[in-house]
Design a protein around this motif. Structure first.
Motif, PDB file in Angstrom:
ATOM      1  N   ARG A 111     -24.463   0.757   4.358  1.00 36.56           N
ATOM      2  CA  ARG A 111     -24.008  -0.155   3.309  1.00 36.56           C
ATOM      3  C   ARG A 111     -25.152  -0.478   2.356  1.00 36.56           C
ATOM      4  NH1 ARG A 111     -24.369  -5.121   1.576  1.00 36.56           N
ATOM      5  NH2 ARG A 111     -22.584  -6.194   0.678  1.00 36.56           N
ATOM      6  N   GLU A 112     -26.349  -0.712   2.916  1.00 36.46           N
ATOM      7  CA  GLU A 112     -27.523  -1.010   2.089  1.00 36.46           C
ATOM      8  C   GLU A 112     -27.897   0.177   1.207  1.00 36.46           C
ATOM      9  OE1 GLU A 112     -29.338  -3.762   1.307  1.00 36.46           O
ATOM     10  OE2 GLU A 112     -27.670  -4.738   2.351  1.00 36.46           O
TER      11      GLU A 112
ATOM     12  N   LEU B  96     -23.972   1.063  10.336  1.00 38.56           N
ATOM     13  CA  LEU B  96     -23.063   0.771   9.221  1.00 38.56           C
ATOM     14  C   LEU B  96     -23.745  -0.112   8.173  1.00 38.56           C
ATOM     15  CD1 LEU B  96     -19.671   0.167  11.084  1.00 38.56           C
ATOM     16  CD2 LEU B  96     -20.285   2.141   9.670  1.00 38.56           C
ATOM     17  N   ARG B  97     -24.506  -1.100   8.651  1.00 41.41           N
ATOM     18  CA  ARG B  97     -25.216  -1.983   7.708  1.00 41.41           C
ATOM     19  C   ARG B  97     -26.266  -1.199   6.917  1.00 41.41           C
ATOM     20  NH1 ARG B  97     -25.532  -7.444  11.312  1.00 41.41           N
ATOM     21  NH2 ARG B  97     -23.462  -8.179  10.722  1.00 41.41           N
ATOM     22  N   GLU B  98     -26.974  -0.283   7.576  1.00 45.34           N
ATOM     23  CA  GLU B  98     -27.965   0.546   6.881  1.00 45.34           C
ATOM     24  C   GLU B  98     -27.291   1.416   5.814  1.00 45.34           C
ATOM     25  OE1 GLU B  98     -30.212   2.797   9.722  1.00 45.34           O
ATOM     26  OE2 GLU B  98     -31.063   0.991  10.669  1.00 45.34           O
TER      27      GLU B  98
ATOM     28  N   GLN C  47     -25.434   0.090  -1.495  1.00 48.62           N
ATOM     29  CA  GLN C  47     -25.734  -1.046  -2.370  1.00 48.62           C
ATOM     30  C   GLN C  47     -26.907  -0.713  -3.294  1.00 48.62           C
ATOM     31  OE1 GLN C  47     -24.085  -3.811  -2.949  1.00 48.62           O
ATOM     32  NE2 GLN C  47     -25.624  -4.544  -4.397  1.00 48.62           N
TER      33      GLN C  47
ATOM     34  N   ILE D 171     -22.933  -1.002  14.494  1.00 46.55           N
ATOM     35  CA  ILE D 171     -22.904  -2.022  13.437  1.00 46.55           C
ATOM     36  C   ILE D 171     -24.179  -1.939  12.606  1.00 46.55           C
ATOM     37  CG2 ILE D 171     -22.958  -4.507  12.986  1.00 46.55           C
ATOM     38  CD1 ILE D 171     -20.998  -4.808  15.367  1.00 46.55           C
ATOM     39  N   GLU D 172     -25.332  -1.769  13.254  1.00 53.51           N
ATOM     40  CA  GLU D 172     -26.597  -1.637  12.530  1.00 53.51           C
ATOM     41  C   GLU D 172     -26.590  -0.390  11.642  1.00 53.51           C
ATOM     42  OE1 GLU D 172     -29.775  -1.753  15.376  1.00 53.51           O
ATOM     43  OE2 GLU D 172     -29.436  -3.872  15.840  1.00 53.51           O
TER      44      GLU D 172
END
Length: 111
Positions: free
Chosen positions: A26-27, A22-24, A30, A19-20
């Protein structure tokens, strides 16, 4: 049971790590979106400035082309009039010479 708890904890840790990650990612995406949106806005502004400048140049060109056309017309009319003046001058010179010769002949005949 302890083995199952350890496996569950291991899966949990792996899930949190995924999950971490994936968030990285995504950032990162972004940030790329923000950067490209900023570039897009700048390009749109540049395009607007260039479009206005192009319209201004086109207006100036149209005016200058109209002026050039007027000059062409005046030059053509002036050259035509000048040509007529030259023809008239040549005719006048020919008549003058003929009359001069005629006067001299009359003078010589009367003498």
């Amino acid at each position: 049971m302890a083995a199952q708890g350890a496996a569950l904890q291991s899966h949990n840790n792996e899930l949190v790590k995924c999950i971490e990650d994936l968030r990285e990612k995504r950032e990162e995406v972004q940030k790329q979106i923000r950067d490209e949106e900023g570039e897009k806005a700048k390009l749109q502004q540049d395009l607007q400035v260039l479009t206005k400048r192009l319209a201004h140049i086109n207006d100036g060109l149209a005016r200058k082309m109209a002026t050039r056309t007027e000059y062409d017309k005046v030059i053509q009319e002036t050259e035509g009039a000048y040509h007529k003046i030259l023809e008239s001058s040549q005719t006048l010179l020919t008549v003058l010479k003929r009359e001069s010769v005629s006067i001299q002949k009359k003078r010589q005949t009367s003498s």
